[in-house]
Write an enzyme that holds these catalytic residues in place. Structure first.
Site, mmCIF file in Angstrom:
data_model
loop_
_atom_site.group_PDB
_atom_site.id
_atom_site.type_symbol
_atom_site.label_atom_id
_atom_site.label_comp_id
_atom_site.label_asym_id
_atom_site.label_seq_id
_atom_site.Cartn_x
_atom_site.Cartn_y
_atom_site.Cartn_z
ATOM 1 N N PRO A 1 -0.362 1.075 -3.470
ATOM 2 C CA PRO A 1 0.440 0.481 -2.403
ATOM 3 C C PRO A 1 -0.089 -0.860 -1.919
ATOM 4 C CG PRO A 1 -0.844 2.307 -1.536
ATOM 5 C CD PRO A 1 -1.141 2.223 -2.997
ATOM 6 N N GLU A 2 0.499 -1.911 -2.413
ATOM 7 C CA GLU A 2 0.266 -3.231 -1.847
ATOM 8 C C GLU A 2 1.527 -3.554 -1.041
ATOM 9 O OE1 GLU A 2 -1.336 -5.981 -4.764
ATOM 10 O OE2 GLU A 2 -2.187 -4.338 -5.905
ATOM 11 N N HIS B 1 -1.655 18.282 -0.541
ATOM 12 C CA HIS B 1 -2.402 17.396 0.345
ATOM 13 C C HIS B 1 -1.560 16.854 1.494
ATOM 14 C CE1 HIS B 1 -5.902 17.463 -2.252
ATOM 15 N NE2 HIS B 1 -5.084 17.347 -3.268
ATOM 16 N N ARG C 1 -6.538 11.333 -1.324
ATOM 17 C CA ARG C 1 -7.848 10.690 -1.150
ATOM 18 C C ARG C 1 -8.194 10.445 0.321
ATOM 19 N NH1 ARG C 1 -7.488 6.243 -5.920
ATOM 20 N NH2 ARG C 1 -6.804 7.723 -7.464
ATOM 21 N N LYS D 1 -14.719 -22.868 0.918
ATOM 22 C CA LYS D 1 -14.874 -21.452 0.587
ATOM 23 C C LYS D 1 -15.368 -21.317 -0.836
ATOM 24 C CE LYS D 1 -12.575 -17.050 1.428
ATOM 25 N NZ LYS D 1 -13.656 -16.608 2.326
#
Length: 297
Positions: free
Chosen positions: A2-3, A109, A128, A171
């Site tokens: 899931p992004e 779960h 998880r 950066k």
DNA sequence: CGGGACTCCTGCCAGC
DNA sequence: TGCTGGCAGGAGTCCC
């Protein structure tokens, strides 16, 4: 995984059963997700109506009629399973159980259950337990620990070459690491970071500051801003167009596997026209990076 | 302060 | 066949 596009697709899948609907009861099978659920989790949600279901970064935010906000994050394995109330079902059956009873992966779960006044049941499963849920007063929204330091949304007007130029000035982290940093631009995870860099023709190992300049922007920064947006938009479009598959017969909002150009394609041919490269895999900050060493520089 | 390593957790799969 | 070890990865935390 899931992004942002997957979260957005899940959000859209939840809208019909959540937005404008009242929560009758909340049932918890365990309270220890990534962080323990607050003691008053159920009390803050029960009897409230969900006025809207928004997204910020990879978080879903349900605004409740009682002034609270329900925050939900899928972590890496979070899933929602929807059981629509079946009006044709025999009287007495509160909701129509589907084949998800036989889908042990998710069913085993299930940690959080929202029983809606409509009769619909929404289950949250997360084997998880990297997922997060929280409820808090709306006034704390901007100061919430998980939200306050988030970077800009990638689909709005803020993301531009100028923005990346400024954010990446000085950066030294590799571009791949910078894209994963949710304090700069949110929503990009391991897969879409690889894909965006591939489309931009930029090496994941390149130091972030090398695509910047003092003049305010660079062609590379412009290109990367474009490909980040494109990669996410394409994935959302794919998720949206396949929403019927996405919400499968069991009501489970799964993650549609999109066709990726580089992710998980180590050893395969680069798809760029005229490029004879082979997709490689390296590890950066403990995570797999896939890229074409020939056309990504 | 920036950046990298480590950590949480469980399912899955390659390898022996 | 069954065990083991590695891997997957979002994001907070810790340490240099």
């Amino acid at each position: 995984m899931p992004e942002l596009p997957e979260v957005e697709t899940v959000r859209r899948g939840l809208l019909p059963v959540m937005e404008g609907e009242q929560v009758r009861r909340v049932v918890l099978h365990r309270r220890d997700l990534r962080f323990p659920l607050p003691d008053d989790f159920e009390a803050r949600i029960e009897a409230a109506t969900i006025e809207s279901l928004d997204r910020r970064a990879k978080y879903m935010l349900a605004h409740l009629s009682n002034g609270n906000v329900l925050l939900m994050h899928l972590g890496m394995s979070g899933r929602f399973i929807i059981h629509r109330h079946d009006e044709t079902a025999a009287a007495g059956s509160f909701y129509h159980r589907t084949a998800s009873d036989t889908t042990p992966k998710a069913a085993k779960h299930v940690h959080v259950v929202f029983e809606m006044a409509s009769g619909d049941i929404i289950e949250y499963a997360d084997h998880r337990r990297f997922g997060v849920m929280d409820v808090f007063p709306r006034a704390q929204l901007s100061s919430h620990k998980l939200l306050e330091k988030l970077g800009i949304e990638p689909l709005g007007n803020e993301l531009s070459g100028t923005f990346l130029n400024e954010a990446f000035r000085g950066k030294k982290a590799p571009l791949k690491a910078a894209l994963l940093d949710q304090h700069i631009v949110v929503g990009v995870g391991n897969i879409y970071a690889c894909e965006a860099l591939y489309r931009a023709g930029l090496s994941p190992r390149r130091m972030s500051n090398t695509i910047t300049s003092r003049s305010g922007t660079t062609a590379r920064a412009e290109r990367l801003a474009d490909t980040i947006r494109e990669v996410l938009q394409d994935a959302i479009a794919a998720g949206g167009s396949s929403l019927r598959d996405y919400v499968n017969a069991d009501g489970e909002l799964g993650y549609f596997q999109h066709a990726f150009d580089v992710y998980d394609r180590a050893g395969e041919e680069c798809r760029r026209e005229g490029c004879s490269g082979t997709i490689g895999r390296i590890v950066q900050s403990g995570r797999s990076t896939y890229f074409c060493p020939v056309c990504q520089r």
